[in-house]
Structures are given as structure tokens and as C-alpha cells.
Design an enzyme around this catalytic site. Sequence first.
Site, PDB file in Angstrom:
ATOM      1  N   ASP A 113       0.908  -1.195  -0.007  1.00 61.79           N
ATOM      2  CA  ASP A 113      -0.034   0.013  -0.242  1.00 61.79           C
ATOM      3  C   ASP A 113       0.838   1.265   0.011  1.00 61.79           C
ATOM      4  O   ASP A 113       2.167   1.318   0.480  1.00 61.79           O
ATOM      5  CB  ASP A 113      -0.857  -0.046   1.172  1.00 61.79           C
ATOM      6  N   ASP A 148      -0.259   5.134   0.947  1.00 59.71           N
ATOM      7  CA  ASP A 148      -0.588   6.332   1.992  1.00 59.71           C
ATOM      8  C   ASP A 148      -0.413   5.474   3.258  1.00 59.71           C
ATOM      9  O   ASP A 148      -1.297   4.547   3.774  1.00 59.71           O
ATOM     10  CB  ASP A 148      -1.745   7.044   1.843  1.00 59.71           C
ATOM     11  N   ASP A 177      -1.548  -0.764   5.893  1.00 59.61           N
ATOM     12  CA  ASP A 177      -1.899  -0.230   7.398  1.00 59.61           C
ATOM     13  C   ASP A 177      -3.407   0.143   7.632  1.00 59.61           C
ATOM     14  O   ASP A 177      -3.740   0.589   8.492  1.00 59.61           O
ATOM     15  CB  ASP A 177      -1.259   1.297   7.491  1.00 59.61           C
TER      16      ASP A 177
HETATM   17 MG   LIG Z   1      -2.920   3.109   3.420  1.00 58.72          MG
END
Ligand SMILES: [Mg+2]
Length: 271
Positions: free
Chosen positions: A13, A15, A214
Site C-alpha cells: 500500500d 499512503d 496499514d
Molecule cells: Mg494506507
Amino acid sequence: MLSLDAPLLIFTDLDGTLLDSHTYDWQPAAAWLARLREKNIPLILCSSKTAAEMLHIQKLLGLQGLPLIAENGAVVELDSRWPTHPDFPRQIAGASHAEISAVINKLRTRSSFKFTTFDDVDESTIAEWTGLTHAQASLTRLHEASVTLIWRDSDDRMADFTRQLNDLGLQFVQGARFWHVLDASAGKDQAANGLIDLYQRQWKRRPVTVGLGDGPNDAPLLEAMDYAVIVKGLSREGVILRPDSTVQVYRTQREGPEGWDEGMTHFFATP
Ligand SMILES: [Mg+2]
């Protein structure tokens, strides 16, 4: 401990994972990026962003030519070494951006749902929402197979909107900041599994897969991996994997690219 000499594929991923969620910095992960490049290990970026936006980031990270998964799995950029693939250079899962736009605009007119899509506003507004420059913001609007929006209506209305989308073969996915409408058949996990199969055919052996994410929307991707790094994030709900998932998980102490570095070092020892 994993070996860098294994047939590895790494999916990440952006961001809040490889990129700092506020500054978009990735320097804490730079040593690992260099190591993976040196070992020719594909690092595959996976995000809700557009392919245009991700190709720009991919270049900044020195990953050009590698595949990437854009628009939550609705768009897959293939490895630049696969020009004979029938979908080269990009695969689109299901409905196009124009088709989805037409559907949601019809639903909005008919049921007066309140939302604002990236197509409803100009680049300055998107730059304000995201903290990106104008040039970068222009790339965020180049959707090929999904629509990104800000929901401005109640939770009940959202349930109604979701049900109507599902009836039409579409899904409504929550990202870190925005919501996304895409084909029901699309997903980060489907996209990752497609790429794993293509590499397996090239390499004549099963890739060993590591995923890093995240947010709750990374769970399907991480469940499709052999090893997963859950980078400590801002999301209150955190990342919850299915109880029957067999993936080996490491949860980091640190956030963003520092957590990325920590997770990689956990599975592979120092870069
Ligand atoms: Mg993310």
C-alpha cells in the site's frame, strides 16, 4: 527468517504504509528499496490511486517497469517485460469509469443522494482535499475503472446507496480518506492473485509473497499473501484479518515508512 534469494513478490500500500500519510516521504524505506532493486525483487505498488498518479510515484521510487495495482484493484498495469500479454499494458476489471459515472449520476438524480465526486470539482479543490500540488491533483482525476467520492449523506442513505450499487454489479469501498465505486468483480486481492499467477508462469515456480498495509481496506490484499506486515496506522478500527487466514503477520511499532522498514527488517533481517 525469509531469504532475499527466494522467488519473492512484494506488494505494498502507499499512503500511511510506504509513504508518510502527511508528507508523502519514504526516505526511511529507501535502503530497502535499493536492496530490492539490486536483488531484482518486484515491489508492486497497490492503492486506490489512479494508474497515472501511481506511475508518477513509481518513477520517483525508482520502480518503473514493474506492475502496479491502481484504483483498488480495478486497474492493473502489467510488467513492461510482458508486451505479448493480450491486455498489455493495462488490465481493467469490469465497468469503465464512464459507465460507473453514468450509473451513480442516475442514482443521485433519482434518489437525491448527497456526495461529491472527483469529477464534480476542479483540480484546486482536489489539491485542497489531498494536500497535493495542482500537477499531482490533475493525475488523481484520471480514473479508468472507478469513481472516487466524498459521502455527504447519512449512514442509512449510504446503506441504501450501497444496496442499489450492488444490485447493479458495483461495489462501494472505503479508502483512507475517500469512498470508491468500482466493479463488483474488482479487488486488490484479485489483482494481486492475477499478478502472482503471471509471475509463476514466468518463473516456473510459486512466488513467495509479502504484503504491507496499514488500513482496513488492505485486509483482502494481506490475506492473499504468505507474509504480511501491518504497519501501525491512524485508522481506529485497525486491520483485522479473517480468523481462518493462514498468513504470517507482523504488526509494527512504528508508523508509515519507518514501520515499513521495521516490518521488512523483521522478516528478512537487516537490508
Ligand atoms: Mg494506507
